[in-house]
Design a protein around this motif. Sequence first.
Motif, short mmCIF file in Angstrom:
data_model
loop_
_atom_site.label_atom_id
_atom_site.label_comp_id
_atom_site.label_asym_id
_atom_site.label_seq_id
_atom_site.Cartn_x
_atom_site.Cartn_y
_atom_site.Cartn_z
N PRO A 98 22.22 -16.64 32.50
CA PRO A 98 21.13 -16.84 33.31
C PRO A 98 21.12 -18.24 33.81
N GLU A 99 20.55 -18.49 34.85
CA GLU A 99 20.65 -19.76 35.68
C GLU A 99 19.46 -20.53 34.91
N SER A 100 18.31 -20.03 34.54
CA SER A 100 17.36 -20.52 34.03
C SER A 100 16.79 -19.63 32.99
N LEU A 101 15.66 -20.13 31.84
CA LEU A 101 15.21 -19.44 30.85
C LEU A 101 13.78 -19.26 31.30
N ASN A 102 13.20 -18.54 30.44
CA ASN A 102 11.70 -18.20 30.91
C ASN A 102 11.00 -18.02 29.56
N GLU A 103 9.51 -18.25 29.93
CA GLU A 103 8.70 -18.06 28.62
C GLU A 103 8.27 -16.71 28.62
N ILE A 104 8.96 -15.88 27.67
CA ILE A 104 8.69 -14.48 27.76
C ILE A 104 7.64 -13.80 27.31
N TYR A 105 6.78 -14.78 26.34
CA TYR A 105 5.67 -14.38 25.76
C TYR A 105 4.70 -15.47 25.87
N GLN A 106 3.46 -15.13 26.17
CA GLN A 106 2.21 -16.04 26.34
C GLN A 106 1.69 -16.01 24.92
N THR A 107 1.39 -17.24 24.53
CA THR A 107 0.80 -17.48 23.33
C THR A 107 -0.76 -17.08 23.30
N PHE A 108 -1.12 -16.39 22.31
CA PHE A 108 -2.71 -15.95 22.15
C PHE A 108 -3.73 -16.92 22.59
N VAL A 109 -3.21 -18.41 22.13
CA VAL A 109 -4.26 -19.29 22.08
C VAL A 109 -4.58 -19.58 23.67
N VAL A 110 -3.97 -19.34 24.46
CA VAL A 110 -4.35 -19.43 25.90
C VAL A 110 -4.67 -18.22 26.68
N ASN A 111 -4.58 -17.00 25.98
CA ASN A 111 -4.44 -15.56 26.73
C ASN A 111 -5.92 -15.00 26.64
N GLU A 112 -6.66 -15.37 27.59
CA GLU A 112 -7.99 -14.75 27.36
C GLU A 112 -8.23 -13.37 27.60
N ASN A 113 -7.28 -12.99 28.42
CA ASN A 113 -7.05 -11.53 28.66
C ASN A 113 -6.84 -10.70 27.30
N ALA A 114 -5.84 -11.23 26.43
CA ALA A 114 -5.49 -10.53 25.28
C ALA A 114 -6.83 -10.79 24.12
N PHE A 115 -7.59 -11.77 24.33
CA PHE A 115 -8.55 -11.94 23.60
C PHE A 115 -9.74 -10.99 23.92
N ARG A 116 -10.34 -10.90 25.05
CA ARG A 116 -11.06 -10.01 25.47
C ARG A 116 -10.79 -8.44 25.15
N MET A 117 -9.53 -8.32 25.52
CA MET A 117 -8.83 -6.74 25.10
C MET A 117 -9.21 -6.46 23.64
N LEU A 118 -8.92 -7.24 22.86
CA LEU A 118 -9.04 -7.22 21.39
C LEU A 118 -10.59 -6.91 21.08
N LEU A 119 -11.49 -7.68 21.73
CA LEU A 119 -13.06 -7.56 21.49
C LEU A 119 -13.33 -6.04 21.88
N GLU A 120 -12.81 -5.65 22.79
CA GLU A 120 -13.03 -4.49 23.35
C GLU A 120 -12.64 -3.25 22.73
N VAL A 121 -11.42 -3.05 22.09
CA VAL A 121 -10.94 -2.10 21.50
C VAL A 121 -11.23 -2.19 19.63
N ARG A 122 -11.56 -3.30 19.36
CA ARG A 122 -12.08 -3.50 18.07
C ARG A 122 -11.23 -2.93 17.08
N PRO A 123 -9.98 -3.40 16.67
CA PRO A 123 -9.25 -2.84 15.67
C PRO A 123 -10.01 -3.58 14.31
N GLY A 124 -9.74 -2.89 13.13
CA GLY A 124 -10.32 -3.38 11.88
C GLY A 124 -9.99 -4.62 11.28
N PHE A 125 -8.62 -4.99 11.81
CA PHE A 125 -8.23 -6.54 11.59
C PHE A 125 -7.62 -7.07 12.63
N VAL A 126 -7.63 -8.40 12.91
CA VAL A 126 -6.80 -9.16 13.64
C VAL A 126 -6.14 -10.33 12.89
#
Length: 352
Positions: A98-126
């Motif tokens: 590769p010519e360069s490398l990427n941030e392939i995963y976004q950390t949960f601490v800045v991922n507001e969409n992931a946070f809202r999704m978890l509140l929506e689907v409500r697993p027993g635990f996070v």
Amino acid sequence: MIKLLGTAHPIIQAPMAGISTPALAAAVSNAGALGSLGVGASSVDQARSAIIQTQSLTHKPINVNVSCNAPPRRNRTIEAAWISHFSPFFDKFGAEPPESLNEIYQTFVVNENAFRMLLEVRPGFVSFHFGIPSVEKIAAFREAGIKTLATATNLQEARAIEAAGVDGIIAQGIEAGGHRGMFDPHAKDDQLGTIPLVRLLVRKSRLPVVAAGGIMDGLGIKSALEQGAVAAQLGTAFILCPESAADEGYRAILKSGRSGLTKLTSVVSGRPARGIVNRLIEHGEAGAGLPPADYPIAYDLAKQLHAAATREGTNEFAAHWVGQGALLAREFPAAQLVRTLLEEVAGTNAHV
């Protein structure tokens, strides 16, 4: 019923991103333990789909694990040197590095969409790995009826988890496979084993403690419970279950004698993680004085190299994460494995 988990049995199947599946998590939960999904490597849509699929397979609690690492620190010089270090293998496998490398995963601490999704689907635990999110997010989970767990590798991390309002601590010993949950990968690591860490946190924390790291059978679970843990989390023990997503190469090497040689290293992903020693780890470690790119930047290179190697028929550049007890892994369906573990805890099946 285990008070913290709300399950019949004191067993958690570790999340294991890339290995855990809806079928595995649901089978474990249906067997009376706590099944888990690791979604730190998934997009929000992929995570939502996996959670909803799991919920369709079980009405019992499941755990969804997210990565709370600090955003990566980009250093183009280090990243270019890291690419250069592995370039001969890309050439060997007929692929362009590769010519360069990427941030392939976004950390949960800045991922507001992931946070809202978890509140929506409500697993027993996070559950949280590599750190914890803001106290506001933890409080929001509580208000939504979602219990929270977080990994600690030392007393300082456990105290931060308790102060933030998390419901329970996963005490991860140095024996554990996969990524070490330390908050700061550049800090000095106490490298505490599972049992000493459990004893320390049971005595010094008011939160319930789950033991994790190197536990492969019922006798290991029983030992953790005797030390004051409320449950044990097992990961490597579930990899050979037919419900896991482990490919044939992963399964073959785990069933071989090579699984007894593991190493805790940062050269695969940029964060300390324990896996079976192979050419990827050996070459990464051979770069004396050459630091890996930050997490998950280095992981981008490892995954691209693994893909190139796989096309040429070699599995020597995969991340085969396992704990120090890997030689004890057994090939049972998940529900049968849970039953066997419980029989061993009770002392009725100690030699299986």
